[in-house]
Design a protein around this motif. Structure first.
Motif, short mmCIF file in Angstrom:
data_model
loop_
_atom_site.label_atom_id
_atom_site.label_comp_id
_atom_site.label_asym_id
_atom_site.label_seq_id
_atom_site.Cartn_x
_atom_site.Cartn_y
_atom_site.Cartn_z
N GLY A 264 -8.44 30.18 -19.87
CA GLY A 264 -7.11 30.45 -19.31
C GLY A 264 -7.22 31.22 -18.01
O GLY A 264 -7.98 32.18 -17.89
N PHE A 265 -6.46 30.77 -17.04
CA PHE A 265 -6.58 31.34 -15.69
C PHE A 265 -5.63 32.51 -15.52
O PHE A 265 -4.43 32.35 -15.55
N VAL A 266 -6.18 33.67 -15.38
CA VAL A 266 -5.36 34.83 -15.05
C VAL A 266 -5.90 35.35 -13.73
O VAL A 266 -7.00 35.85 -13.67
N SER B 68 -13.15 21.38 -10.18
CA SER B 68 -13.27 22.10 -8.90
C SER B 68 -14.14 23.35 -9.02
O SER B 68 -13.75 24.44 -8.60
N SER B 69 -15.33 23.17 -9.58
CA SER B 69 -16.18 24.34 -9.86
C SER B 69 -16.92 24.82 -8.62
O SER B 69 -17.21 26.01 -8.49
N GLY B 70 -17.25 23.92 -7.70
CA GLY B 70 -17.81 24.31 -6.41
C GLY B 70 -19.09 25.12 -6.50
O GLY B 70 -19.89 24.98 -7.42
N GLU B 71 -19.28 25.99 -5.52
CA GLU B 71 -20.50 26.81 -5.41
C GLU B 71 -20.64 27.72 -6.64
O GLU B 71 -19.66 28.35 -7.06
N GLY B 72 -21.84 27.76 -7.20
CA GLY B 72 -22.04 28.51 -8.44
C GLY B 72 -21.69 27.67 -9.66
O GLY B 72 -21.92 28.08 -10.79
N GLY C 235 -18.30 23.54 2.75
CA GLY C 235 -17.35 24.39 2.04
C GLY C 235 -17.97 25.74 1.71
O GLY C 235 -18.65 26.36 2.54
N GLU C 236 -17.78 26.18 0.49
CA GLU C 236 -18.28 27.50 0.08
C GLU C 236 -19.81 27.51 -0.03
O GLU C 236 -20.43 26.52 -0.43
N LEU C 237 -20.40 28.64 0.32
CA LEU C 237 -21.86 28.77 0.35
C LEU C 237 -22.34 29.85 -0.62
O LEU C 237 -21.55 30.70 -1.07
N GLY D 250 -16.98 40.22 -3.43
CA GLY D 250 -15.83 39.70 -4.17
C GLY D 250 -16.18 38.73 -5.29
O GLY D 250 -15.33 38.41 -6.12
N GLU D 251 -17.42 38.21 -5.27
CA GLU D 251 -17.75 37.16 -6.23
C GLU D 251 -19.10 37.33 -6.92
O GLU D 251 -19.37 36.66 -7.92
N TYR D 252 -19.95 38.23 -6.43
CA TYR D 252 -21.32 38.34 -6.95
C TYR D 252 -21.35 38.66 -8.44
O TYR D 252 -22.33 38.39 -9.13
N HIS D 253 -20.24 39.26 -8.92
CA HIS D 253 -20.22 39.67 -10.34
C HIS D 253 -20.28 38.48 -11.29
O HIS D 253 -20.56 38.65 -12.46
N TRP D 254 -20.03 37.26 -10.76
CA TRP D 254 -20.14 36.06 -11.60
C TRP D 254 -21.61 35.79 -11.96
O TRP D 254 -21.89 35.11 -12.94
N MET D 255 -22.51 36.28 -11.11
CA MET D 255 -23.91 35.84 -11.13
C MET D 255 -24.83 36.99 -11.54
O MET D 255 -24.42 38.14 -11.64
N GLY E 193 -11.54 21.01 0.01
CA GLY E 193 -12.85 20.84 0.63
C GLY E 193 -13.81 21.97 0.31
O GLY E 193 -15.03 21.77 0.27
N TRP E 194 -13.26 23.15 0.05
CA TRP E 194 -14.05 24.36 -0.25
C TRP E 194 -15.03 24.12 -1.40
O TRP E 194 -16.10 24.70 -1.45
N VAL E 195 -14.65 23.27 -2.36
CA VAL E 195 -15.50 23.06 -3.54
C VAL E 195 -16.52 21.94 -3.32
O VAL E 195 -17.36 21.71 -4.18
N GLY F 73 -4.91 18.75 -4.31
CA GLY F 73 -5.62 19.91 -3.81
C GLY F 73 -6.47 20.59 -4.87
O GLY F 73 -7.13 19.93 -5.69
N HIS F 74 -6.42 21.92 -4.87
CA HIS F 74 -7.28 22.71 -5.76
C HIS F 74 -6.58 22.84 -7.12
O HIS F 74 -5.95 23.86 -7.42
N THR F 75 -6.71 21.80 -7.93
CA THR F 75 -6.01 21.77 -9.21
C THR F 75 -6.74 20.85 -10.19
O THR F 75 -7.44 19.92 -9.78
C1 GCU Z 1 -12.52 31.37 -4.53
C2 GCU Z 1 -14.00 31.23 -4.66
C3 GCU Z 1 -14.40 30.03 -5.49
C4 GCU Z 1 -13.64 29.99 -6.77
C5 GCU Z 1 -12.17 30.11 -6.49
C6 GCU Z 1 -11.31 30.18 -7.75
O1 GCU Z 1 -12.07 30.37 -3.70
O2 GCU Z 1 -14.57 31.18 -3.37
O3 GCU Z 1 -15.78 30.05 -5.73
O4 GCU Z 1 -13.95 28.86 -7.50
O5 GCU Z 1 -11.92 31.27 -5.79
O6 GCU Z 1 -11.80 30.51 -8.81
O7 GCU Z 1 -10.11 29.95 -7.63
#
Ligand code: GCU
Length: 452
Positions: A182-184, A311-315, A325-327, A335-340, A382-384, A433-435
């Motif tokens: 669930g997305f919060v 839309s999982s993209g980078e990581g 897109g994302e690198l 902002g994101e390193y805590h995922w890894m 495109g980011w993903v 889009g991002h959905t």
């Molecule tokens: C940011 C982040 C992505 C992530 C996205 C999200 O855009 O750069 O890696 O997937 O947030 O979770 O909505």
């Protein structure tokens, strides 16, 4: 005998008294901001500075995100999932399961997502309510559940995992279930704008839950942020903080993605005990950061039957060796390193993407032989890097084939809105889009081949 009993009595009372006097004391919990924790990890790794990420908002910035395919493949050679670390080829399923797969897991553990501790605590699931209701026009039984995490090893941290489960009232036996992360949105979260593109409005239609229930299946939502916060400041709390007794992570400790995956696995433990659920047919879905979590969960817990990775993209499913897109650098930022894992930072510092021992295709390969549906959008997504995710799925194909399954069936990037769903690996880029919304019907069709 008498002697033996009194001996045990003495030992017992001694440990009892000892236990009381020896109430564990803990070092004060660390309360870093995300920036401080990020810096602490850089210090542990002796990294002075990291390269900046791609700018997804300003197309004229010097580090603007690249969307030009001609520049997207600086490192076209991927690590081969079917070659052992010692250079020997992997020719049999047995070699994959016994030798090669563990090597890949070890690399992801140490360098990318971090290690899950061996002795994670028990979770005690409590059904807090049972409601008879309707989702759309389908009568369902909805259970609200809380997973109380045993915190006796560190009582200063309390974790209550939130989960809901709805199954059709008319079901005559255990049903397959699709569970969503669930997305919060975390507070202050802003998704990077994509240059000059507007995502088309989404057509209104039945929710994913309605679509899943219409198949006779159940739907569930787990709230991953009830397991582990979605920020670096939270790393000394949640399940990661509990295992570290409130102290910062070591470089190979698990990050939030694996912590969320751990929570999803505990939800599956619960499903195994609930007669309404066919626990052998539990699928997972997640979008964006939770698309990453979905793929990580699927890779690490072989009990999950199928995954819809949106839309999982980078990581996630995107090849890190791609400049699109994302690198890696973005994900390595505060902002994101805590995922890894902390070690992931190295690949945005002294090292580069090509130094990573593994890449996303091998994460997908860890899911084999189980079916995985990889999804991305077009306009505004495109980011993903949908193409980078497609390329990773292609490169995972040989492992599926080795295990007697079907790969994507092509190496050519398909036109938008084209389903590649005839194999056990599936890919579809929708035009929105991002959905995750547009690809639900296609995922459900795909899953219908496996869930009868
Ligand atoms: C940011 C982040 C992505 C992530 C996205 C999200 O855009 O750069 O890696 O997937 O947030 O979770 O909505």
């Amino acid at each position: 005998m008498k002697n033996l009993i009194s001996f045990f009595l003495i030992v017992f009372s001694f440990t009892n008294v000892f236990g009381q006097n020896n109430t564990p004391t803990y070092a004060p919990p660390v309360n870093f901001t995300a920036e401080q924790d990020h810096q602490n990890m850089m210090d542990q790794l002796h990294i002075k500075s990291l390269r900046p990420g791609a700018d997804g908002n300003n197309p004229t910035a010097p580090n603007a995100a690249n969307y030009d395919e001609a520049k997207a493949n600086p490192y076209p050679n991927l690590p081969n999932p079917l070659v052992m670390n010692n250079g020997k080829p992997v020719n049999t399923a047995k070699q994959w399961w016994n030798k090669r797969r563990p090597e890949i897991v070890e690399d992801f553990d140490r360098e990318i997502y971090g290690r899950m501790p061996a002795n994670t605590p028990k979770v005690n699931w409590e059904v807090i309510s049972i409601t008879h209701e309707k989702i759309g026009d389908i009568p369902v039984i909805t259970k609200k559940l809380v997973g109380h995490v045993d915190n006796s090893s560190y009582p200063l941290d309390t974790i209550n995992i939130q989960l809901t489960l709805s199954t059709p009232t008319n079901a005559t036996g255990p049903v397959p279930v699709i569970m969503q992360f669930g997305f919060v949105f975390p507070p202050g979260f802003h998704f990077p704008k994509q240059p000059n593109v507007k995502a088309p409005a989404m057509p209104a239609g039945p929710s994913w839950q309605q679509q899943v229930l219409a198949k006779g299946w159940g739907c569930a939502i787990i709230y991953p942020t009830s397991v582990q916060a979605d920020n670096g400041a939270g790393l000394t709390k949640g399940i990661i903080g509990l295992m570290n007794k409130g102290q910062p992570r070591k470089p190979d400790d698990w990050g939030a993605l694996r912590a969320w995956a751990w929570g999803a696995s505990r939800a599956l433990d619960y499903f195994e005990s609930d007669k309404a659920v066919n626990a052998k047919e539990v699928g997972l879905e997640g979008h964006s950061r939770f698309g990453k979590a979905t793929l990580v969960t699927m890779a690490y817990d072989q009990r999950f039957a199928i995954a819809y990775v949106s839309s999982s993209g980078e990581g996630g499913a995107k090849l890190s060796r791609r400049n699109a897109g994302e690198l890696v650098e973005n994900v390595a930022g505060a902002g994101e390193y805590h995922w890894m894992a902390g070690n992931f930072l190295k690949y945005a510092g002294p090292l580069h993407w090509n130094d990573m021992p593994v890449d996303a295709h091998e994460l997908i390969a860890l899911c084999a032989p189980r079916p995985v549906f990889i999804s991305g959008g077009q306009k505004g997504d495109g980011w993903v890097d949908a193409r980078g995710m497609f390329m990773a799925a292609v490169a995972a194909g040989p492992v599926y084939k080795l295990l007697g399954k079907k790969d994507l069936g092509t190496t050519d990037f398909p036109p938008v809105e084209t389903s590649l769903t005839n194999g056990d690996l599936a890919f579809r880029q929708h035009s929105s889009g991002h959905t995750d919304v547009p690809n639900w019907p296609f995922f459900i069709d795909f899953a219908s081949r496996y869930f009868k």
